[in-house]
Design an enzyme around this catalytic site. Structure first.
Site, short mmCIF file in Angstrom:
data_model
loop_
_atom_site.label_atom_id
_atom_site.label_comp_id
_atom_site.label_asym_id
_atom_site.label_seq_id
_atom_site.Cartn_x
_atom_site.Cartn_y
_atom_site.Cartn_z
N GLY A 174 -10.87 2.93 4.32
CA GLY A 174 -10.04 4.11 4.12
C GLY A 174 -8.65 3.91 4.68
N PRO A 175 -7.74 4.82 4.38
CA PRO A 175 -6.35 4.69 4.84
C PRO A 175 -6.25 4.84 6.35
CG PRO A 175 -6.72 6.80 3.77
CD PRO A 175 -7.95 6.00 3.54
N PRO A 176 -5.10 4.49 6.92
CA PRO A 176 -4.94 4.61 8.38
C PRO A 176 -5.02 6.06 8.83
CG PRO A 176 -3.22 3.21 7.41
CD PRO A 176 -3.94 3.85 6.27
N GLY A 177 -5.56 6.24 10.03
CA GLY A 177 -5.57 7.55 10.65
C GLY A 177 -6.70 8.46 10.26
N VAL A 178 -7.70 7.96 9.52
CA VAL A 178 -8.81 8.82 9.13
C VAL A 178 -9.97 8.76 10.12
CG1 VAL A 178 -8.26 8.74 6.68
CG2 VAL A 178 -9.80 7.02 7.65
N GLY A 179 -9.86 7.90 11.15
CA GLY A 179 -10.87 7.89 12.21
C GLY A 179 -11.92 6.82 12.06
N LYS A 180 -11.58 5.68 11.47
CA LYS A 180 -12.58 4.62 11.28
C LYS A 180 -13.01 4.02 12.61
CE LYS A 180 -9.89 2.24 8.59
NZ LYS A 180 -8.72 3.16 8.57
N THR A 181 -12.05 3.63 13.43
CA THR A 181 -12.38 2.99 14.70
C THR A 181 -13.01 3.98 15.68
OG1 THR A 181 -10.54 1.46 14.38
CG2 THR A 181 -11.48 1.61 16.59
N SER B 190 -4.21 1.53 -13.11
CA SER B 190 -4.41 2.97 -13.26
C SER B 190 -3.16 3.70 -13.72
CB SER B 190 -4.90 3.57 -11.94
OG SER B 190 -3.92 3.40 -10.93
N LYS C 54 -6.88 10.07 -4.93
CA LYS C 54 -5.84 10.50 -5.86
C LYS C 54 -5.82 12.01 -6.02
CE LYS C 54 -5.94 6.15 -8.43
NZ LYS C 54 -6.26 5.46 -9.69
#
Length: 650
Positions: A224-231, A547, A590
């Site tokens: 996912g994109p940065p800042g979504v809480g993966k780590t 796309s 999107k």
């Protein structure tokens, strides 16, 4: 005569010249029995007496030769043992004189004591025992002495047999995940499934599989994109499971030895990051987050992504071998979590080992909830404020979300909240305001200044030839404006905006489709005999992906037909020469980007209709979706009515 035990016999024999007298001297031999001596005395023929004496002496000499060989071998072994003992005693005496007495012996004894306490596989124990024996025999002046000691210290730092007591309470684990993170239901469901399987196996005492593993380790990839809480999600998972948490940063790693370790003969050799992670965790079953696996590189030093294949393959990682340790490590109980911004840049063989879970970003309501429940508390503490010093209204948080940030995650949102609270702290300390302070929309605009984002779609779509597309970038979903113009000159197509090969092909297909269907689109044939220019703004940003075909086709059709594209419509999809609209990926990202940009209608390929189930219900209710099989369906929805179709003025 010397072998017979009396060297004086040789001197006596030198003066004997009578055969009979020579034969009689055999009677002096101590090895002849009394019976044989009697036979010699009874024999009167000197020649026969000599033959018997010589035969018996040869037998005695043969026996003496064998005895001497055995005695020499025993003597040599004893001499070697005595020599080593003597040298060790001398070495010990030298160490005593130098004040170094007992260091090596104490180290060896300590190693042997540690080894006796550990529960190890037989092959690992045998390897360590050999190294301890080698360390005991090696001189301190030898470079190998330091290598072996460092290796032994490293091996004993590995937490052999140490395991965290795992929490197998599914309800409690879900409660921890819900408390730490808002949304992300797919990830939470997958962790609960993992826990449920572990619980059933433990309750039913299911045996290990054929390879001896205690259960296939889950290899989850959070994309996912940065800042979504993966780590941070990895920390919550470790907390929910009751395991230790370790993060391994892989961004920019080019050297394979960083993961698998260096050969210990190299200067400065050390184990790889996987072994160091286990050592840092102190257990053999931690949660290890492999951060940014999509940013691994490769060069002449090796391919780190290939080294990860063994680590992340549940069928192989129970015998992971580090180049430095050169012993098998069981990683099957480790819960690996990999994170990446985009899955497309992860090498195919590595991606095949991963179970991909996508974190596509948050809706506006979710961001407000995250800011209220998590970000505000953290930034308030960092600013030195107490709970009763400041209160931030939800409308103020929503204003920060809509006008000052536009991202899939919440990283910039937290920065803006921190900036807002620092302004409040400065005013409190300066005496401009008194606690408690209530932050409303007016305070937000005063503290953060003018809005950074606004609805620019209506401004950009100001005439024919401009269409709004939807795309996925490394930072999440985004809107993409495609502009088309026509000019006199040699017929052809000019492309600008730093487009990749895929988008260049899409542009060529779009032009070919418009030319082939000019009559259906109401385009004059002469209009196609000019030069066209397609531009995607933000030329400094690389753009590629399958796309944008329908958006380019719509922009060209709008330009040539004179019908403007509706400003509230966004679209995505690939197009074929026959006009078929092909499915694409990243629907959720999107659609969220379309909502953030203020669009109200979205055109998607018909085959992407089932993907709308992944979109939050609030977003689905706020937008209208049109599913298209053919470009004609796209143009019908996207373009304003033709001038002749407009009603006449009263």
């Amino acid at each position: 005569a010397e072998k017979l035990g009396n060297p004086r016999i040789a001197d006596a024999l030198a003066g004997v010249d009578d055969p009979g007298a020579l034969a009689d001297t055999a009677g002096w031999a101590p090895d002849l029995s009394v019976e044989r001596k009697g036979v010699l005395l009874e024999e009167l023929d000197p020649e026969a007496r000599l033959e018997k004496a010589l035969a018996w002496v040869r037998e005695t000499l043969a026996e003496l030769d064998v005895s001497e060989q055995i005695r020499n071998r025993v003597t040599e072994g004893m001499d070697k043992t005595q020599r080593e003992f003597l040298l060790r005693q001398q070495m010990q005496a030298i160490r005593e004189e130098l004040g170094e007495n007992g260091d090596a012996d104490d180290a060896v004894a300590e190693y042997r004591a540690k080894l006796a306490e550990l529960v190890l596989p037989d092959d690992v124990r045998n390897t360590i025992e050999r190294e301890v024996d080698k360390f005991e025999r090696t001189s301190e002046q030898s470079p190998e002495h330091g290598w072996i000691r460092t290796w032994l210290d490293t091996v004993f730092e590995v937490p052999w047999g140490t395991r965290s007591e795992e929490t197998l309470d599914v309800v409690a684990a879900r409660a921890v995940l819900d408390a730490d993170h808002t949304g992300l239901d797919d990830v939470k469901d997958r962790i609960v499934e993992y826990l449920a399987v572990r619980t059933l196996r433990a309750e039913r005492n299911m045996a290990d599989d054929a390879s001896g593993r205690r259960g296939a380790g889950a290899i989850l990839a959070l994309v996912g994109p940065p800042g979504v809480g993966k780590t941070s999600l990895g920390e919550s998972i470790a907390s929910a499971l009751g395991r230790e948490f370790v993060r391994v940063a892989l961004g920019g790693v080019h050297d394979e030895a960083e993961l698998r370790g260096h050969r210990r003969t190299y200067v400065g050799a050390r184990p790889g990051r996987i072994v160091r992670a286990l050592t840092e965790a102190g257990t053999m079953n931690p949660v290890i987050v492999l951060d940014e696996v999509d940013k691994l590189g490769n060069d002449w030093r090796g391919d780190p992504s290939s080294a990860l294949l063994e680590v992340l393959d549940p069928a192989q990682n129970h015998t992971f071998r580090d180049h430095y340790l050169e012993i098998d490590l069981d990683l099957s109980d480790v819960l690996f979590l990999a994170t990446a911004n985009v899955a497309e840049t992860i090498p195919g063989p590595l991606l095949d080992r991963l179970e991909v879970i996508r974190l596509d970003g948050y809706t506006e309501d979710e961001k407000v909830a995250i800011a209220h429940d998590h970000l505000l508390t953290r930034q308030r503490d960092r600013s030195g404020l107490r709970d009763d010093d400041v209160t931030v209204e939800d409308d103020a948080l929503r204003l920060v979300v809509t006008d000052y940030t536009r991202e899939a995650g919440v990283r910039n949102l937290e920065r803006e909240i921190g900036k807002l609270l620092r302004k409040v702290a400065a005013r409190l300390v300066g005496g401009e305001v008194q606690a408690p302070v209530t932050v409303d929309e007016a305070v937000v605009r005063d503290a953060l200044g003018r809005s950074k984002f606004f609805n620019e779609v209506a401004d950009r779509i100001n005439g024919p030839g401009v269409a709004t597309g939807l795309a996925v970038t490394g930072s999440g979903g985004d809107v993409l404006f495609i502009e088309a113009s026509v000019m006199d000159g040699e017929p052809g197509l000019t492309l600008t905006g730093q487009l990749g090969d895929v988008m260049k092909e899409s542009a060529q297909i779009a032009l070919s489709y418009v030319q082939a269907h000019a009559e259906e689109l109401g385009i004059a044939p002469d209009a196609l005999k000019r030069r066209f220019h397609l531009h995607v703004p933000a030329g400094a940003v690389p753009k590629d992906g399958p796309s944008a075909g329908v958006t380019m086709t719509t922009a060209l059709a709008s330009l040539l037909s004179g019908r403007a594209v509706r400003s509230n419509v966004g679209m995505t999809g690939e197009v074929t020469l026959q006009g078929r609209v092909l499915p694409i990926g990243g629907v959720k990202q999107k659609v969220l980007a379309a909502q953030r940009a203020g669009l109200t209608e979205v055109i998607l390929p018909a085959r992407n209709g089932p993907d709308l189930d992944d979109v939050p219900e609030a977003t689905r209710d706020a937008l209208s979706f049109h599913l298209a099989d053919d470009v004609k369906d796209v143009l019908t929805v996207a373009l304003e009515p033709a001038p002749e179709a407009l009603p006449s003025a009263a």
